[in-house]
Design a protein around this motif. Structure first.
Motif, PDB file in Angstrom:
ATOM      1  N   PRO A 131       0.814  -1.233   0.000  1.00  0.00           N
ATOM      2  CA  PRO A 131       0.000   0.000   0.000  1.00  0.00           C
ATOM      3  C   PRO A 131       0.839   1.270   0.000  1.00  0.00           C
ATOM      4  O   PRO A 131       0.485   2.250  -0.679  1.00  0.00           O
ATOM      5  N   PHE A 132       1.947   1.285   0.708  1.00  0.00           N
ATOM      6  CA  PHE A 132       2.808   2.466   0.750  1.00  0.00           C
ATOM      7  C   PHE A 132       3.542   2.662  -0.575  1.00  0.00           C
ATOM      8  O   PHE A 132       3.653   3.787  -1.078  1.00  0.00           O
ATOM      9  N   ALA A 133       4.042   1.558  -1.154  1.00  0.00           N
ATOM     10  CA  ALA A 133       4.744   1.659  -2.438  1.00  0.00           C
ATOM     11  C   ALA A 133       3.793   2.075  -3.550  1.00  0.00           C
ATOM     12  O   ALA A 133       4.128   2.916  -4.392  1.00  0.00           O
ATOM     13  N   ALA A 134       2.595   1.493  -3.575  1.00  0.00           N
ATOM     14  CA  ALA A 134       1.625   1.840  -4.615  1.00  0.00           C
ATOM     15  C   ALA A 134       1.146   3.282  -4.456  1.00  0.00           C
ATOM     16  O   ALA A 134       0.956   3.992  -5.455  1.00  0.00           O
ATOM     17  N   ALA A 135       0.936   3.717  -3.218  1.00  0.00           N
ATOM     18  CA  ALA A 135       0.509   5.097  -2.989  1.00  0.00           C
ATOM     19  C   ALA A 135       1.581   6.082  -3.458  1.00  0.00           C
ATOM     20  O   ALA A 135       1.266   7.122  -4.049  1.00  0.00           O
ATOM     21  N   ALA A 136       2.841   5.763  -3.216  1.00  0.00           N
ATOM     22  CA  ALA A 136       3.932   6.628  -3.685  1.00  0.00           C
ATOM     23  C   ALA A 136       3.955   6.684  -5.207  1.00  0.00           C
ATOM     24  O   ALA A 136       4.154   7.754  -5.804  1.00  0.00           O
ATOM     25  N   ALA A 137       3.741   5.547  -5.870  1.00  0.00           N
ATOM     26  CA  ALA A 137       3.709   5.520  -7.326  1.00  0.00           C
ATOM     27  C   ALA A 137       2.538   6.340  -7.873  1.00  0.00           C
ATOM     28  O   ALA A 137       2.665   7.057  -8.873  1.00  0.00           O
ATOM     29  N   LEU A 138       1.394   6.260  -7.201  1.00  0.00           N
ATOM     30  CA  LEU A 138       0.238   7.054  -7.640  1.00  0.00           C
ATOM     31  C   LEU A 138       0.504   8.553  -7.509  1.00  0.00           C
ATOM     32  O   LEU A 138       0.134   9.337  -8.384  1.00  0.00           O
ATOM     33  N   ARG A 139       1.135   8.950  -6.412  1.00  0.00           N
ATOM     34  CA  ARG A 139       1.423  10.371  -6.214  1.00  0.00           C
ATOM     35  C   ARG A 139       2.347  10.891  -7.315  1.00  0.00           C
ATOM     36  O   ARG A 139       2.186  12.017  -7.799  1.00  0.00           O
ATOM     37  N   ILE A 140       3.297  10.070  -7.706  1.00  0.00           N
ATOM     38  CA  ILE A 140       4.213  10.484  -8.774  1.00  0.00           C
ATOM     39  C   ILE A 140       3.472  10.609 -10.102  1.00  0.00           C
ATOM     40  O   ILE A 140       3.659  11.575 -10.853  1.00  0.00           O
ATOM     41  N   ASN A 141       2.602   9.658 -10.399  1.00  0.00           N
ATOM     42  CA  ASN A 141       1.877   9.667 -11.675  1.00  0.00           C
ATOM     43  C   ASN A 141       0.821  10.762 -11.735  1.00  0.00           C
ATOM     44  O   ASN A 141       0.423  11.184 -12.834  1.00  0.00           O
ATOM     45  N   LEU A 142       0.350  11.220 -10.592  1.00  0.00           N
ATOM     46  CA  LEU A 142      -0.700  12.236 -10.575  1.00  0.00           C
ATOM     47  C   LEU A 142      -0.148  13.656 -10.545  1.00  0.00           C
ATOM     48  O   LEU A 142      -0.913  14.624 -10.565  1.00  0.00           O
ATOM     49  N   ARG A 143       1.150  13.811 -10.477  1.00  0.00           N
ATOM     50  CA  ARG A 143       1.726  15.152 -10.450  1.00  0.00           C
ATOM     51  C   ARG A 143       1.572  15.826 -11.812  1.00  0.00           C
ATOM     52  O   ARG A 143       1.687  15.202 -12.840  1.00  0.00           O
TER      53      ARG A 143
END
Length: 218
Positions: free
Chosen positions: A206-218
């Motif tokens: 969950p932490f790794a996926a959330a970090a990836a989502l934050r990067i993709n949503l920038r």
């Protein structure tokens, strides 16, 4: 979080990525294998554990791209990223929804499909137990891959290439549990390792996926 889970369950079913697609693929695979290698029970029985686990793995893979894609297309993902709910919790809920619509139905249907491959009856309980413990890891790892590829055109192929290597340990230990159950051997060691993979995935993904989502949503 309950409302998000219910919403995702409804979306998964309406969008055609629910349990029906996975079950149909699983059934087709278990039906085609006897045509390919022959109907002889002595030939099918030794390979049944691996075939069943590969079928479950590929069935879970079919709907991974829908975990975040639909929310990204309609803008819901941006709203979820700024909602009071932590993005890590959103990932966990979406992985749980994927498991409930894919992994759990496959687990419940596996004993029936195992009859097509002449899996020994003594291994049926081990098959269900291994899938019940291992399929949540498939959904969690798949959510990580979906988070990495969200928003990419034709990201489904890239998602498969990213996720399949991560699935290998789960596949190895899951099939080993069923194989040992078929020959009456002790399956405690691979069962503990499979449970460890699932728990580690639940703690980290969950932490790794959330970090990836934050990067993709920038």
């Amino acid at each position: 979080m309950r409302a998000l889970l219910i919403r995702d369950l409804r979306l998964a079913t309406r969008a055609g990525g629910g349990f029906g697609l996975g079950l149909a693929f699983f059934l087709i695979l278990c039906t085609l294998v006897p045509f390919g290698v022959g109907p002889d029970a002595a030939m099918l029985s030794p390979i049944a554990p691996g075939i069943l686990w590969v079928g479950a793995l590929l069935s879970c893979l079919l709907s991974l791209d829908r975990i975040f894609a639909l929310d990204h297309e309609d803008g819901s993902l941006d709203l979820l990223a700024t909602a009071p709910i932590p993005l890590e919790a959103v990932v966990a809920v979406k992985a749980a929804a994927h498991w409930l619509t894919t992994g759990l139905p496959l687990t419940l249907a596996a004993p029936i499909f195992a009859l097509l491959l002449h899996l020994p009856g003594a291994a049926t309980g081990d098959l269900v137990l291994s899938l019940l413990i291992g399929t949540p890891a498939l959904s969690l790892l798949g959510a990580f891959g979906a988070a990495l590829t969200v928003g990419l055109r034709r990201g489904g192929l890239l998602l498969s290439l990213l996720v399949l290597p991560l699935y290998v340990p789960t596949l190895i230990f899951g099939a080993e549990i069923v194989r040992r159950g078929a020959i009456g051997a002790d399956a405690a060691s691979p069962l503990a390792l499979l449970a460890g993979i699932t728990l580690l995935s639940a703690a980290l993904i969950p932490f790794a996926a959330a970090a990836a989502l934050r990067i993709n949503l920038r």
